[in-house]
Design an enzyme around this catalytic site. Structure first.
Site, short mmCIF file in Angstrom:
data_model
loop_
_atom_site.label_atom_id
_atom_site.label_comp_id
_atom_site.label_asym_id
_atom_site.label_seq_id
_atom_site.Cartn_x
_atom_site.Cartn_y
_atom_site.Cartn_z
N ASP A 27 0.92 -1.15 -0.10
CA ASP A 27 -0.04 0.35 -0.08
C ASP A 27 1.38 1.21 0.51
OD1 ASP A 27 -3.06 1.02 0.09
OD2 ASP A 27 -2.03 1.71 1.78
N HIS A 37 -7.53 -6.05 -1.49
CA HIS A 37 -6.55 -5.31 -0.86
C HIS A 37 -5.55 -5.57 0.54
CE1 HIS A 37 -3.38 -1.74 -0.49
NE2 HIS A 37 -4.24 -1.45 0.54
N TYR A 70 -1.81 10.74 2.41
CA TYR A 70 -2.36 11.20 1.21
C TYR A 70 -2.13 12.75 0.94
CZ TYR A 70 -5.33 6.60 1.65
OH TYR A 70 -5.06 4.92 2.16
#
Length: 346
Positions: free
Chosen positions: A155, A322, A268
């Site tokens: 990730d 995921h 992010y």
């Protein structure tokens, strides 16, 4: 509480639509200003995750080391060449708990909490992945004396993993990149944020912390199901979180710390910087295995190919979304061991 979170998510989505229209490329607010909002008395508790796990603690130990004012936490055990594991969001070193014993049969495993996350304490000056890679390198090479490693990253941690391999290519023997499209020449940060509502929402300054901080565990439970196998993120009918209550409790424990919650969202907020850094990076020739959830391989590979020239093994994990190490641990473990042992490429 779940209803509360759902209501907040609806409000969040409306806020995202408004905010991303007005400022689609918003950079992170200054870390210093955001850090000032963190409440006092939120120190990490290294080892809390495994205090009741005597079998695990008999094979692995918790350690910390200071790296430029950040106390970095790691868990290590096993014998053999060093194998380093980097987690993603919203997780910690604990995402690897289930597969670490098998890996430790052949390797000395180091599962890290990234700077500012998990049970690490303090905050780096930026959460862009190039900066975080330098912190990881100072821990591994500078504090632990590891000058040649095998590396696994998942990730957003794989953004750090790529930068580690790009900045220190002679110190990475092999690299496994798990389920992370790479911002860069083939995928702009702006396009990245358009792939899912959460990528835009998590990148907004202040909003996700405000909406999530009272209901961290419930939010994580919903999010884990959203991107699990069969989750609506992938066009499925919806899925429950694949994590046990114990796993949820542990991830929520760390993300309830205000600084850690903010730091996770900073991952992010730095996507624009990551794009620029990845574009500027020299192509990486480290032998690489790409591993993704079902249906994600072709797209993810297309984003890596301009910057990773030796993808020698590429696999989709069956029956996994995921959360690869948790949704199909046997498959993931088997392929990691084969790849790092120099098994057949494909």
């Amino acid at each position: 509480m779940i209803t509360t979170v759902r209501n907040r998510m609806v409000a969040a989505l409306a806020a995202v639509l408004l905010l991303t229209t007005a400022c689609a490329a918003t950079e992170a607010e200054p870390v210093e200003r955001a850090a000032a909002r963190a409440t006092a008395g939120a120190e990490p508790a290294e080892g809390a995750a495994t205090r009741a796990d005597a079998e695990f603690d008999s094979r692995f130990r918790h350690g910390t080391a200071d790296v430029d004012g950040v106390r970095m936490h790691y868990v290590t055990g096993g014998t053999g060449e060093p194998l380093v594991l980097l987690h993603g969001w919203p997780q910690s070193w604990y995402e690897w708990r289930g597969i670490m014993p098998a890996l430790a049969e052949r390797y000395t495993v180091y599962a890290l909490d990234l700077p500012g996350l998990g049970d690490s304490a303090g905050a780096p000056p930026s959460y862009d992945k190039a900066t975080l890679a330098r912190y990881v390198h100072k821990l591994l090479a500078g504090r632990l004396g590891l000058r040649r490693i095998n590396l696994v990253a998942h990730d957003l941690g794989a953004g750090v993993g790529f930068q580690y391999a790009a900045q220190f290519p002679r110190e990475v023997a092999r690299y496994a990149h798990l389920d992370y499209p790479l911002p860069g020449p083939a995928l702009s940060a702006a396009k990245y944020r358009s792939l899912s509502w959460h990528l835009a929402f998590h990148g907004q300054p202040g909003f996700p912390e405000t909406l999530v901080d009272d209901d961290v565990r419930d939010y994580l439970a919903l999010f884990f199901g959203y991107v699990a196998y069969g989750g609506t993120s992938y066009g499925g009918p919806g899925a429950k979180s694949p994590f046990t209550d114990r796993q949820l409790d542990e991830f929520a424990r760390t993300y309830r710390r205000p600084q850690v919650l903010r730091g996770g969202f900073e991952l992010y907020r730095t996507l624009d910087r990551d794009e620029r850094d990845n574009v500027a990076a020299a192509p990486v020739a480290v032998p690489t295995m790409l591993m993704t959830g079902e249906g994600q391989l072709a797209f993810t590979r297309s984003t890596l190919a301009p910057r990773m020239t030796r993808i020698v093994r590429a696999v989709e994990v069956p029956k996994a979304g995921h959360w690869l190490p948790e949704e199909n641990p046997a498959f993931v473990t088997g392929h990691l061991l084969a790849f790092f042992a120099g098994g057949a490429t494909r």
